[in-house]
Design an enzyme around this catalytic site. Structure first.
Site: not given
Ligand SMILES: NC(=O)c1ccc[n+]([C@@H]2O[C@H](COP(=O)([O-])OP(=O)(O)OC[C@H]3O[C@@H](n4cnc5c(N)ncnc54)[C@H](OP(=O)(O)O)[C@@H]3O)[C@@H](O)[C@H]2O)c1
Length: 248
Positions: A156, A160
């Site tokens: 990861y 990133k």
């Molecule tokens: N949450 C945190 O604390 C945090 C911190 C730092 C960075 N981030 C980053 O923020 C972003 C969003 O994270 P989140 O926490 O909101 O995660 P999440 O709730 O798991 O949502 C992930 C989203 O990505 C979609 N997705 C996954 N694989 C995909 C693919 N191959 N093609 C198209 N869509 C895909 C999922 O849709 P489906 O279910 O339809 O696959 C879902 O809508 C990510 O890049 C994550 O690394 C999050």
């Protein structure tokens, strides 16, 4: 409105941070393509919420880790709306394991979903944005983990951190066309991605955050809307943390 007349594509917008970004862009007047891979019902719900608030949105299925599917996502958007002003590369996943337990497919899956997807979507959108001669905005969602590392997240963190190098390079390539490319590094936000963390890890994480709490989804979404707007026209190649001070 801040984004009136703009068309935005948000990858992985069916829930979590992507959903918050899609809803905020729409609230600021942008037409939003809500990309998802598997969660069609959730994506349609996001579209319904945006529409009920007077906005315009369309759910489009595409596994953005796949080159051809990312091309199709951009083509579908251009066919429907004729332009793309804003691309938010947000789709992401985790597969946490210590390196000694990590299988090759754990590495490949995370790198493809988090990093190759950014290449795929930027590659598809760059030429149409340049040809249109109206500038553009590309915002890549990285992570605080890219800056500080995390045991159990080598795949990861590498994906990133790769986004950051990619962002700066593309910012230099596209700057003369007034297309800005920036990265956002969120800290901890409550989504499905972080719901798997054990409660004691959540407690410990707060001790390391100067603001003493996790972020709320609108706090990252509004930053993205700002970067997507004309007000951020002189910012490119930047890595902006929204993490309560965690990585400083
Ligand atoms: N949450 C945190 O604390 C945090 C911190 C730092 C960075 N981030 C980053 O923020 C972003 C969003 O994270 P989140 O926490 O909101 O995660 P999440 O709730 O798991 O949502 C992930 C989203 O990505 C979609 N997705 C996954 N694989 C995909 C693919 N191959 N093609 C198209 N869509 C895909 C999922 O849709 P489906 O279910 O339809 O696959 C879902 O809508 C990510 O890049 C994550 O690394 C999050």
């Amino acid at each position: 409105m801040l984004l009136e007349g703009k068309v935005a594509v948000v990858t992985g917008a069916s829930r979590g941070i992507g959903r918050a970004i899609a809803e905020d862009l729409a609230a600021h007047g942008a037409v939003v393509v809500v990309n998802y891979n598997a969660s069609s019902e959730a994506a349609e719900e996001v579209v319904a919420v945006i529409t009920s608030q007077g906005g315009t949105a369309l759910a489009v299925q595409s596994d953005v880790s796949q080159f051809d599917q990312a091309q199709a996502l951009i083509k579908t958007t251009l066919d429907r709306y004729g332009q793309i002003d804003i691309l938010v590369n947000n789709a992401g996943t985790t597969c946490d394991k210590l390196l000694m337990m990590m299988k090759e497919q754990d590495w490949d899956m995370v790198l493809d979903t988090n990093l190759k997807s950014v290449f795929n979507c930027c590659k598809a959108v760059a030429r149409p944005m340049v040809r249109r001669k109206q500038g553009g905005r590309i915002i890549n969602i990285s992570s605080v983990v890219a800056l500080v590392g995390q045991a159990g997240q080598a795949n990861y963190a590498a994906s990133k951190a790769g986004i950051i190098g990619f962002t700066k390079s593309l910012a230099k390539e596209l700057g003369s066309r007034q297309i800005t490319v920036n990265a956002v590094t969120p800290g901890f936000f409550p989504t499905a991605l972080t719901a798997v963390l054990p409660e004691d890890a959540v407690e410990t994480s707060r001790e390391f955050i100067p603001l003493g709490r996790w972020g709320q989804l609108p706090e990252v979404a509004y930053l993205v809307s700002f970067l997507a707007s004309e007000k951020a026209a002189y910012m490119t190649g930047q890595v902006i943390s929204v993490d309560g001070g965690l990585a400083m």
